[in-house]
Design a protein around this motif. Sequence first.
Motif, PDB file in Angstrom:
ATOM      1  N   GLY A 174     -12.195   0.484  -4.380  1.00  0.00           N
ATOM      2  CA  GLY A 174     -11.189  -0.376  -3.777  1.00  0.00           C
ATOM      3  C   GLY A 174      -9.911  -0.365  -4.571  1.00  0.00           C
ATOM      4  N   GLY A 175      -9.130  -1.414  -4.442  1.00  0.00           N
ATOM      5  CA  GLY A 175      -7.850  -1.475  -5.124  1.00  0.00           C
ATOM      6  C   GLY A 175      -6.729  -1.034  -4.210  1.00  0.00           C
ATOM      7  N   SER A 176      -5.509  -1.250  -4.643  1.00  0.00           N
ATOM      8  CA  SER A 176      -4.350  -0.893  -3.832  1.00  0.00           C
ATOM      9  C   SER A 176      -4.095   0.597  -3.940  1.00  0.00           C
ATOM     10  CB  SER A 176      -3.117  -1.668  -4.310  1.00  0.00           C
ATOM     11  OG  SER A 176      -2.850  -1.361  -5.663  1.00  0.00           O
ATOM     12  N   ARG A 177      -3.883   1.255  -2.813  1.00  0.00           N
ATOM     13  CA  ARG A 177      -3.625   2.685  -2.787  1.00  0.00           C
ATOM     14  C   ARG A 177      -2.126   2.930  -2.806  1.00  0.00           C
ATOM     15  NH1 ARG A 177      -8.081   5.780   0.234  1.00  0.00           N
ATOM     16  NH2 ARG A 177      -9.838   4.351   0.236  1.00  0.00           N
ATOM     17  N   PRO A 178      -1.676   3.958  -3.529  1.00  0.00           N
ATOM     18  CA  PRO A 178      -0.250   4.300  -3.492  1.00  0.00           C
ATOM     19  C   PRO A 178       0.172   4.702  -2.085  1.00  0.00           C
ATOM     20  CG  PRO A 178      -1.376   5.381  -5.327  1.00  0.00           C
ATOM     21  CD  PRO A 178      -2.436   4.779  -4.463  1.00  0.00           C
ATOM     22  N   GLU A 179       1.441   4.494  -1.776  1.00  0.00           N
ATOM     23  CA  GLU A 179       1.948   4.830  -0.451  1.00  0.00           C
ATOM     24  C   GLU A 179       1.883   6.336  -0.236  1.00  0.00           C
ATOM     25  OE1 GLU A 179       5.831   3.276   0.011  1.00  0.00           O
ATOM     26  OE2 GLU A 179       5.209   1.160  -0.136  1.00  0.00           O
ATOM     27  N   THR A 180       1.623   6.726   1.002  1.00  0.00           N
ATOM     28  CA  THR A 180       1.543   8.145   1.337  1.00  0.00           C
ATOM     29  C   THR A 180       2.936   8.764   1.294  1.00  0.00           C
ATOM     30  OG1 THR A 180      -0.361   7.730   2.764  1.00  0.00           O
ATOM     31  CG2 THR A 180       0.814   9.808   3.079  1.00  0.00           C
ATOM     32  N   PRO A 181       3.118   9.878   0.581  1.00  0.00           N
ATOM     33  CA  PRO A 181       4.451  10.503   0.523  1.00  0.00           C
ATOM     34  C   PRO A 181       4.863  11.056   1.872  1.00  0.00           C
ATOM     35  CG  PRO A 181       2.801  11.887  -0.532  1.00  0.00           C
ATOM     36  CD  PRO A 181       2.118  10.593  -0.238  1.00  0.00           C
ATOM     37  N   THR A 182       6.153  11.138   2.101  1.00  0.00           N
ATOM     38  CA  THR A 182       6.699  11.561   3.387  1.00  0.00           C
ATOM     39  C   THR A 182       7.385  12.911   3.336  1.00  0.00           C
ATOM     40  OG1 THR A 182       8.738  10.350   2.913  1.00  0.00           O
ATOM     41  CG2 THR A 182       7.017   9.176   4.122  1.00  0.00           C
ATOM     42  N   GLN A 183       7.432  13.556   2.172  1.00  0.00           N
ATOM     43  CA  GLN A 183       8.071  14.863   2.067  1.00  0.00           C
ATOM     44  C   GLN A 183       7.442  15.642   0.921  1.00  0.00           C
ATOM     45  OE1 GLN A 183      12.200  14.076   1.380  1.00  0.00           O
ATOM     46  NE2 GLN A 183      11.856  13.021  -0.553  1.00  0.00           N
ATOM     47  N   PRO A 184       7.550  16.978   0.970  1.00  0.00           N
ATOM     48  CA  PRO A 184       6.975  17.791  -0.100  1.00  0.00           C
ATOM     49  C   PRO A 184       7.617  17.478  -1.450  1.00  0.00           C
ATOM     50  CG  PRO A 184       7.514  19.131   1.815  1.00  0.00           C
ATOM     51  CD  PRO A 184       8.127  17.788   2.051  1.00  0.00           C
ATOM     52  N   ASN A 185       6.851  17.669  -2.504  1.00  0.00           N
ATOM     53  CA  ASN A 185       7.293  17.450  -3.883  1.00  0.00           C
ATOM     54  C   ASN A 185       7.638  15.993  -4.181  1.00  0.00           C
ATOM     55  OD1 ASN A 185       6.925  20.091  -4.582  1.00  0.00           O
ATOM     56  ND2 ASN A 185       9.069  20.558  -4.960  1.00  0.00           N
ATOM     57  N   GLN A 186       7.294  15.106  -3.279  1.00  0.00           N
ATOM     58  CA  GLN A 186       7.519  13.696  -3.562  1.00  0.00           C
ATOM     59  C   GLN A 186       6.493  13.181  -4.559  1.00  0.00           C
ATOM     60  OE1 GLN A 186       7.881  11.242  -0.081  1.00  0.00           O
ATOM     61  NE2 GLN A 186       7.801   9.328  -1.211  1.00  0.00           N
ATOM     62  N   ARG A 187       5.252  13.673  -4.451  1.00  0.00           N
ATOM     63  CA  ARG A 187       4.231  13.264  -5.406  1.00  0.00           C
ATOM     64  C   ARG A 187       3.175  14.351  -5.547  1.00  0.00           C
ATOM     65  NH1 ARG A 187       1.606   8.335  -3.445  1.00  0.00           N
ATOM     66  NH2 ARG A 187      -0.078   9.634  -2.635  1.00  0.00           N
ATOM     67  N   TRP A 188       2.858  14.684  -6.800  1.00  0.00           N
ATOM     68  CA  TRP A 188       1.744  15.570  -7.110  1.00  0.00           C
ATOM     69  C   TRP A 188       0.622  14.743  -7.715  1.00  0.00           C
ATOM     70  CZ3 TRP A 188       4.615  20.039 -10.150  1.00  0.00           C
ATOM     71  CH2 TRP A 188       5.476  20.709  -9.268  1.00  0.00           C
ATOM     72  N   SER A 189      -0.604  15.076  -7.360  1.00  0.00           N
ATOM     73  CA  SER A 189      -1.778  14.432  -7.945  1.00  0.00           C
ATOM     74  C   SER A 189      -2.487  15.415  -8.855  1.00  0.00           C
ATOM     75  CB  SER A 189      -2.732  13.942  -6.850  1.00  0.00           C
ATOM     76  OG  SER A 189      -2.167  12.888  -6.119  1.00  0.00           O
ATOM     77  N   LEU A 190      -2.932  14.925 -10.005  1.00  0.00           N
ATOM     78  CA  LEU A 190      -3.625  15.749 -10.982  1.00  0.00           C
ATOM     79  C   LEU A 190      -4.967  15.112 -11.315  1.00  0.00           C
ATOM     80  CD1 LEU A 190      -0.396  16.026 -11.574  1.00  0.00           C
ATOM     81  CD2 LEU A 190      -1.129  17.098 -13.698  1.00  0.00           C
ATOM     82  N   ASP A 191      -5.952  15.961 -11.559  1.00  0.00           N
ATOM     83  CA  ASP A 191      -7.260  15.447 -11.953  1.00  0.00           C
ATOM     84  C   ASP A 191      -8.051  16.573 -12.591  1.00  0.00           C
ATOM     85  OD1 ASP A 191      -9.218  13.612 -12.353  1.00  0.00           O
ATOM     86  OD2 ASP A 191      -9.921  13.528 -10.282  1.00  0.00           O
ATOM     87  N   PHE A 192      -9.166  16.221 -13.235  1.00  0.00           N
ATOM     88  CA  PHE A 192     -10.051  17.181 -13.860  1.00  0.00           C
ATOM     89  C   PHE A 192     -11.378  17.213 -13.114  1.00  0.00           C
ATOM     90  CE2 PHE A 192      -7.297  16.392 -17.581  1.00  0.00           C
ATOM     91  CZ  PHE A 192      -7.020  17.699 -17.938  1.00  0.00           C
ATOM     92  N   VAL A 193     -11.964  18.409 -13.057  1.00  0.00           N
ATOM     93  CA  VAL A 193     -13.294  18.619 -12.490  1.00  0.00           C
ATOM     94  C   VAL A 193     -14.123  19.349 -13.542  1.00  0.00           C
ATOM     95  CG1 VAL A 193     -14.628  19.623 -10.616  1.00  0.00           C
ATOM     96  CG2 VAL A 193     -12.339  18.751 -10.171  1.00  0.00           C
TER      97      VAL A 193
END
Length: 308
Positions: free
Chosen positions: A107-126
């Motif tokens: 749960g928790g508040s989700r960030p707003e969905t970006p509306t254009q390319p390069n507005q937000r990148w997500s990073l994570d490890f697997v």
Amino acid sequence: MKPAARRQAVDYLQQVHHASGARACGLIQLAVSSYYYQPHSTRDDAPLRAALRRHAHTRRRWGYRRLLVLVRREGFTDNHKRVQRLYRAEGLQVRRRQRRKQRLPRGGSRPETPTQPNQRWSLDFVHDRLINGRALRLLTVVDDHTRECLWIEADTSLPGARVARVLDQLVELRGRPAQVLTDNGPEFAGLTLDRWAHQHQVHQRFIDPGKPSQNGHIESFNGKLRDECLNEHEFRDLGHARELLEAFQHDYNHLRPHSSLDNLTPAEYAARQKIASPLGGSLPTPATPLDHLVPNPQPTLTTHQNSH
């Protein structure tokens, strides 16, 4: 009773009890038009069945909805109900893998969905392992608007300086993002990435601890990466892992339909956004064979010359 059984009952009343057709249909509660209906033609489902089996053999973790997109690329016009019926008749249902129970509440508040390319990148490890038991760590980077997989960096160790170097190469190829979204891991929360974000004037945003749902785009991609690649292959060594991951990245961006993009591929959606995709290569035609994954012949972002 099914219509076929009702027709047999009407025939029995007519032959044994000499009832008229209308009288017999009334007693059996079958419409006269249904009794006299003759099918015009019998469709041959063999080509569609063969196409479903072929794609399901290659895409073992895909359900009938994504297989429907692939068979329609080949020219089949059957609706989703027929495809689902034949999919079940062929026994192609995907068995769901048992997931571990979550210790922390979602749960928790989700960030707003970006509306254009390069507005937000997500990073994570697997995390995964080579066949010899050696640890394998993957850094994944996704554009949250176009859903493109921008990078998959694979190595046994990926410190913060390595993450910053990957982002530098991405900025050279694609441009600077407005924001990067990460969890609170030491590689992301350390001084190295903080210094990189300050130098490039990029806003670094962290999700709340224990709230992976706030970074849903990268979590969704990582789930597909594990289900369709990591769980399907055993990596002999680091080079073999990088080769298969590069093939998966190209397949994900250029061939795999994305349901949230109206079944377009991320590369097709990015092209409609009138941006130059840095992933290289032209969009494949529907006739592109999918029997095996082939690494992208064009230069891709997953280069590892500077990995060591």
